[in-house]
Design a protein around this motif. Structure first.
Motif, PDB file in Angstrom:
ATOM      1  N   ILE A 129      -3.753  11.056   6.151  1.00  0.00           N
ATOM      2  CA  ILE A 129      -5.423  10.584   4.824  1.00  0.00           C
ATOM      3  C   ILE A 129      -4.762  10.435   3.953  1.00  0.00           C
ATOM      4  O   ILE A 129      -5.455   9.059   3.328  1.00  0.00           O
ATOM      5  CB  ILE A 129      -6.235  12.057   4.982  1.00  0.00           C
ATOM      6  CG1 ILE A 129      -7.277  12.553   6.140  1.00  0.00           C
ATOM      7  CG2 ILE A 129      -7.121  11.893   3.649  1.00  0.00           C
ATOM      8  CD1 ILE A 129      -7.094  13.547   6.749  1.00  0.00           C
ATOM      9  N   GLU A 130      -3.570  10.859   3.017  1.00  0.00           N
ATOM     10  CA  GLU A 130      -3.042  10.605   2.167  1.00  0.00           C
ATOM     11  C   GLU A 130      -2.694   9.454   1.598  1.00  0.00           C
ATOM     12  O   GLU A 130      -3.088   8.581   0.554  1.00  0.00           O
ATOM     13  CB  GLU A 130      -2.165  11.539   2.176  1.00  0.00           C
ATOM     14  CG  GLU A 130      -2.333  12.905   1.230  1.00  0.00           C
ATOM     15  CD  GLU A 130      -1.532  13.861   0.675  1.00  0.00           C
ATOM     16  OE1 GLU A 130      -0.229  13.570   1.533  1.00  0.00           O
ATOM     17  OE2 GLU A 130      -1.557  15.279   0.583  1.00  0.00           O
ATOM     18  N   LYS A 131      -2.323   8.675   2.719  1.00  0.00           N
ATOM     19  CA  LYS A 131      -1.775   7.064   2.925  1.00  0.00           C
ATOM     20  C   LYS A 131      -3.002   6.307   2.026  1.00  0.00           C
ATOM     21  O   LYS A 131      -3.239   5.296   0.912  1.00  0.00           O
ATOM     22  CB  LYS A 131      -1.578   6.575   3.694  1.00  0.00           C
ATOM     23  CG  LYS A 131      -0.100   7.013   4.645  1.00  0.00           C
ATOM     24  CD  LYS A 131      -0.022   6.172   6.072  1.00  0.00           C
ATOM     25  CE  LYS A 131      -1.317   6.680   6.755  1.00  0.00           C
ATOM     26  NZ  LYS A 131      -0.642   5.690   8.191  1.00  0.00           N
ATOM     27  N   TYR A 132      -4.126   6.926   2.152  1.00  0.00           N
ATOM     28  CA  TYR A 132      -5.598   6.185   1.548  1.00  0.00           C
ATOM     29  C   TYR A 132      -5.919   6.824   0.382  1.00  0.00           C
ATOM     30  O   TYR A 132      -7.758   6.223  -0.183  1.00  0.00           O
ATOM     31  CB  TYR A 132      -7.021   6.092   2.614  1.00  0.00           C
ATOM     32  CG  TYR A 132      -6.922   5.545   3.845  1.00  0.00           C
ATOM     33  CD1 TYR A 132      -7.161   4.045   3.586  1.00  0.00           C
ATOM     34  CD2 TYR A 132      -5.535   6.492   5.114  1.00  0.00           C
ATOM     35  CE1 TYR A 132      -5.804   3.248   4.593  1.00  0.00           C
ATOM     36  CE2 TYR A 132      -5.922   5.151   6.217  1.00  0.00           C
ATOM     37  CZ  TYR A 132      -5.950   3.796   6.380  1.00  0.00           C
ATOM     38  OH  TYR A 132      -5.821   2.861   7.314  1.00  0.00           O
ATOM     39  N   LEU A 133      -5.755   7.589   0.003  1.00  0.00           N
ATOM     40  CA  LEU A 133      -6.122   8.577  -1.522  1.00  0.00           C
ATOM     41  C   LEU A 133      -6.187   7.640  -2.926  1.00  0.00           C
ATOM     42  O   LEU A 133      -4.595   7.115  -2.786  1.00  0.00           O
ATOM     43  CB  LEU A 133      -5.653   9.953  -1.423  1.00  0.00           C
ATOM     44  CG  LEU A 133      -5.450  10.569  -2.888  1.00  0.00           C
ATOM     45  CD1 LEU A 133      -7.261  10.984  -2.291  1.00  0.00           C
ATOM     46  CD2 LEU A 133      -4.155  11.548  -2.384  1.00  0.00           C
ATOM     47  N   GLU A 134      -7.327   7.511  -2.988  1.00  0.00           N
ATOM     48  CA  GLU A 134      -7.314   6.726  -4.775  1.00  0.00           C
ATOM     49  C   GLU A 134      -7.037   7.517  -5.856  1.00  0.00           C
ATOM     50  O   GLU A 134      -7.441   8.696  -5.343  1.00  0.00           O
ATOM     51  CB  GLU A 134      -9.074   6.036  -4.711  1.00  0.00           C
ATOM     52  CG  GLU A 134      -8.714   4.856  -3.124  1.00  0.00           C
ATOM     53  CD  GLU A 134      -8.690   3.619  -3.292  1.00  0.00           C
ATOM     54  OE1 GLU A 134      -8.267   3.413  -5.101  1.00  0.00           O
ATOM     55  OE2 GLU A 134      -8.120   2.971  -2.739  1.00  0.00           O
ATOM     56  N   THR A 135      -7.393   7.075  -7.243  1.00  0.00           N
ATOM     57  CA  THR A 135      -7.159   7.389  -8.277  1.00  0.00           C
ATOM     58  C   THR A 135      -8.232   6.886  -9.512  1.00  0.00           C
ATOM     59  O   THR A 135      -9.032   7.270 -10.321  1.00  0.00           O
ATOM     60  CB  THR A 135      -5.947   8.249  -8.729  1.00  0.00           C
ATOM     61  OG1 THR A 135      -5.228   6.498  -8.971  1.00  0.00           O
ATOM     62  CG2 THR A 135      -5.044   8.127  -7.609  1.00  0.00           C
ATOM     63  N   SER A 136      -8.784   6.395  -8.779  1.00  0.00           N
ATOM     64  CA  SER A 136      -9.232   5.184  -9.044  1.00  0.00           C
ATOM     65  C   SER A 136     -10.776   5.456  -8.861  1.00  0.00           C
ATOM     66  O   SER A 136     -11.416   5.775  -7.761  1.00  0.00           O
ATOM     67  CB  SER A 136      -9.150   3.765  -9.581  1.00  0.00           C
ATOM     68  OG  SER A 136      -9.908   2.935  -8.532  1.00  0.00           O
ATOM     69  N   ASP A 137     -12.190   5.098  -9.816  1.00  0.00           N
ATOM     70  CA  ASP A 137     -13.777   5.359  -9.693  1.00  0.00           C
ATOM     71  C   ASP A 137     -14.202   3.792  -8.794  1.00  0.00           C
ATOM     72  O   ASP A 137     -14.876   3.508  -8.843  1.00  0.00           O
ATOM     73  CB  ASP A 137     -15.039   5.446 -10.363  1.00  0.00           C
ATOM     74  CG  ASP A 137     -15.217   6.518 -10.747  1.00  0.00           C
ATOM     75  OD1 ASP A 137     -14.480   7.563  -9.428  1.00  0.00           O
ATOM     76  OD2 ASP A 137     -15.324   7.439 -12.201  1.00  0.00           O
ATOM     77  N   ALA A 138     -13.595   3.458  -7.752  1.00  0.00           N
ATOM     78  CA  ALA A 138     -13.432   2.094  -7.414  1.00  0.00           C
ATOM     79  C   ALA A 138     -15.255   2.531  -5.815  1.00  0.00           C
ATOM     80  O   ALA A 138     -16.003   3.690  -6.285  1.00  0.00           O
ATOM     81  CB  ALA A 138     -12.778   2.124  -6.220  1.00  0.00           C
TER      82      ALA A 138
END
Length: 138
Positions: A129-138
């Motif tokens: 799951i962490e491979k997809y972790l985003e930090t921006s507000d997409a």
């Protein structure tokens, strides 16, 4: 990088005027979530049947922007916004032909299908799951 997939908007997903019937979107979304978990190494047949882990929705906020029409190809982008001990916060953006149709904030929780209590994400699932972790507000 979001998880991406597509789905057709079929005749049975629409009202008599050919516009998407919004509850159908939720049914389609379940299939997208199932595909997402498969992509992180946890096909639902294994997750549910063998590992006895459920992923019930605890929050779902949708915003509809434009109608979808019978025959559209729905482009799904699933963003992992946060992963907690047992929770997972997602954002979905659904478009057709480059036009945003709807978006959603979605939270699921890992639960034991035997006790129906939350449980920590297993290490292998968390890593996937962490491979997809985003930090921006997409």
């Amino acid at each position: 990088m979001p998880f991406r997939t597509t789905r057709p908007l079929r005749f049975g997903d629409c009202d008599p005027s050919g516009i998407a019937y919004f509850p159908s979107y939720l049914n389609i979304l379940v299939g997208v979530l199932e595909e997402f978990f498969g992509s992180v190494g946890a096909p639902w047949k294994e997750l549910v049947g063998e590992r006895r882990i459920g992923t019930p929705t605890v929050r779902l906020d949708l915003t509809f922007v434009h109608p979808g029409f019978h025959g559209d190809t729905l482009d799904f982008a699933l963003f992992v916004r946060r992963i907690g001990r047992s929770s997972l916060d997602l954002k979905h953006r659904v478009s057709a032909g480059g036009t945003l149709l709807w978006s959603a904030r979605h939270s699921v929780v890992a639960t034991s299908l035997d006790t129906h209590k939350s449980l920590a994400w297993p290490d292998d699932l968390r890593a996937g799951i962490e491979k997809y972790l985003e930090t921006s507000d997409a």
